[in-house]
Write an enzyme that holds these catalytic residues in place. Structure first.
Site, mmCIF file in Angstrom:
data_model
loop_
_atom_site.group_PDB
_atom_site.id
_atom_site.type_symbol
_atom_site.label_atom_id
_atom_site.label_comp_id
_atom_site.label_asym_id
_atom_site.label_seq_id
_atom_site.Cartn_x
_atom_site.Cartn_y
_atom_site.Cartn_z
ATOM 1 N N HIS A 1 -10.054 -6.528 -2.149
ATOM 2 C CA HIS A 1 -8.664 -6.716 -1.748
ATOM 3 C C HIS A 1 -8.603 -6.845 -0.230
ATOM 4 O O HIS A 1 -9.464 -6.355 0.487
ATOM 5 C CB HIS A 1 -7.767 -5.578 -2.245
ATOM 6 C CG HIS A 1 -8.209 -4.219 -1.817
ATOM 7 N ND1 HIS A 1 -9.284 -3.569 -2.386
ATOM 8 C CD2 HIS A 1 -7.717 -3.391 -0.869
ATOM 9 C CE1 HIS A 1 -9.439 -2.394 -1.812
ATOM 10 N NE2 HIS A 1 -8.506 -2.266 -0.881
ATOM 11 N N VAL B 1 -11.602 1.405 -2.469
ATOM 12 C CA VAL B 1 -11.811 0.846 -3.809
ATOM 13 C C VAL B 1 -12.958 -0.133 -3.646
ATOM 14 O O VAL B 1 -12.783 -1.233 -3.134
ATOM 15 C CB VAL B 1 -10.541 0.107 -4.318
ATOM 16 C CG1 VAL B 1 -10.791 -0.509 -5.678
ATOM 17 C CG2 VAL B 1 -9.355 1.046 -4.353
ATOM 18 N N ALA C 1 -14.447 0.871 2.339
ATOM 19 C CA ALA C 1 -13.710 0.508 1.125
ATOM 20 C C ALA C 1 -13.356 1.753 0.327
ATOM 21 O O ALA C 1 -14.229 2.491 -0.100
ATOM 22 C CB ALA C 1 -14.532 -0.452 0.267
ATOM 23 N N ASN D 1 0.867 -1.163 0.000
ATOM 24 C CA ASN D 1 0.000 0.000 0.000
ATOM 25 C C ASN D 1 0.912 1.223 0.000
ATOM 26 O O ASN D 1 1.711 1.392 0.918
ATOM 27 C CB ASN D 1 -0.901 -0.017 1.233
ATOM 28 C CG ASN D 1 -1.948 1.062 1.212
ATOM 29 O OD1 ASN D 1 -1.734 2.140 0.675
ATOM 30 N ND2 ASN D 1 -3.088 0.782 1.790
#
Length: 165
Positions: A120, A115, A113, A50
């Site tokens: 993920h 995304v 989230a 990340n």
């Protein structure tokens, strides 16, 4: 007033923003794994750092499939994701010696989230006392090591762990 320098953020602030799903883009750009901070690939999923981490060593595991829910994954995709989670735990333990981990998946915007449409899994190594006053009063995180240095450390750990498996 104190000044806190975060020079690595300027690249993101001034840089061109990616269009589309960044996880799908990283999944396709195999020849750019080093610059994309991709650490490991399996048949159905991959591990990447990340680049805006909650903590040093914050990793993400994503399936190659662009899906938004665990229910949309086939068994082999789920298996790859969770075998990679085991590998990440081993590598992070080997090279960073955390005292614990936060491991989780945020499904949907209301669940946090960032995304929403590409599932993920986050693996965040934790140490006693790793949260400090900066997070509390300034909404700022202190990351003690450059991403590139952490990436090299983790790459060596992935190589060692994969040789032993």
């Amino acid at each position: 007033m104190q000044t806190i320098w975060a020079p690595w953020r300027i690249t993101y602030i001034l840089g061109e923003k990616e269009q589309g799903c960044f996880l799908c883009q990283k999944a396709r750009q195999v020849e750019h794994d080093e610059e994309n901070f991709v650490l490991c690939r399996k048949t159905h999923a991959f591990v990447l750092m990340n680049v805006y981490p909650y903590n040093n060593g914050h990793l993400m595991i994503a399936p190659y499939a662009h899906v938004s829910s665990l229910t949309e994954l086939h068994h082999d995709q789920l298996e790859d994701m969770f075998r990679l989670a085991q590998l990440c735990e081993s590598v992070l333990t080997l090279v960073m010696q955390p005292e614990g981990f936060n491991i989780g998946i945020n499904l949907g915007k209301v669940a946090g989230a960032g995304v929403e449409d590409h599932l993920h899994l986050h693996i965040v190594p934790r140490w006693n006392g790793d949260t400090n006053y900066m997070t509390t009063i300034a909404d700022t995180r202190i990351i003690p090591q450059q991403l590139e240095e952490t990436c090299e450390l983790l790459r060596s750990g992935f190589l060692l762990e994969q040789k032993e498996r």
